[in-house]
Design a protein around this motif. Structure first.
Motif, PDB file in Angstrom:
ATOM      1  N   SER A 193      -3.857  -6.277  21.747  1.00 52.31           N
ATOM      2  CA  SER A 193      -2.605  -6.904  21.334  1.00 52.31           C
ATOM      3  C   SER A 193      -1.616  -5.860  20.820  1.00 52.31           C
ATOM      4  O   SER A 193      -1.992  -4.746  20.447  1.00 52.31           O
ATOM      5  CB  SER A 193      -2.873  -7.948  20.250  1.00 52.31           C
ATOM      6  OG  SER A 193      -3.414  -7.329  19.114  1.00 52.31           O
ATOM      7  N   LYS A 194      -0.358  -6.259  20.834  1.00 50.67           N
ATOM      8  CA  LYS A 194       0.707  -5.369  20.381  1.00 50.67           C
ATOM      9  C   LYS A 194       0.576  -5.146  18.869  1.00 50.67           C
ATOM     10  O   LYS A 194       0.376  -6.082  18.114  1.00 50.67           O
ATOM     11  CB  LYS A 194       2.054  -6.004  20.712  1.00 50.67           C
ATOM     12  CG  LYS A 194       3.226  -5.145  20.373  1.00 50.67           C
ATOM     13  CD  LYS A 194       4.512  -5.812  20.802  1.00 50.67           C
ATOM     14  CE  LYS A 194       5.680  -4.942  20.397  1.00 50.67           C
ATOM     15  NZ  LYS A 194       6.949  -5.572  20.732  1.00 50.67           N
ATOM     16  N   THR A 230       1.406  -4.737  15.020  1.00 50.37           N
ATOM     17  CA  THR A 230       2.384  -5.380  14.141  1.00 50.37           C
ATOM     18  C   THR A 230       2.916  -4.353  13.138  1.00 50.37           C
ATOM     19  O   THR A 230       2.329  -3.275  12.976  1.00 50.37           O
ATOM     20  CB  THR A 230       1.727  -6.531  13.366  1.00 50.37           C
ATOM     21  OG1 THR A 230       0.741  -5.973  12.490  1.00 50.37           O
ATOM     22  CG2 THR A 230       1.077  -7.549  14.294  1.00 50.37           C
TER      23      THR A 230
END
Length: 53
Positions: free
Chosen positions: A2-3, A5
């Motif tokens: 996932s990207k 944060t």
């Protein structure tokens, strides 16, 4: 994967700072490869915190 944060980016920067602090405290040096890895970690964190900068 996932990207990352902003929280992930801040954690990465904190980890880099901690490693640099402990290295300075011990009075030792980091190998060139490790310095390059830390620099890349900083660049990646900055891209998350300030995209296109």
């Amino acid at each position: 994967m996932s990207k990352p944060t902003p929280a992930d980016a801040r954690l990465a920067l904190d980890q880099v700072a901690s490693e640099l602090d402990s290295t300075a405290y011990r009075g030792t040096y980091l190998p060139t490869q490790r310095l390059h890895a830390l620099a890349e970690k900083i660049r990646q964190a900055l891209e998350v915190l300030a995209p296109g900068r």
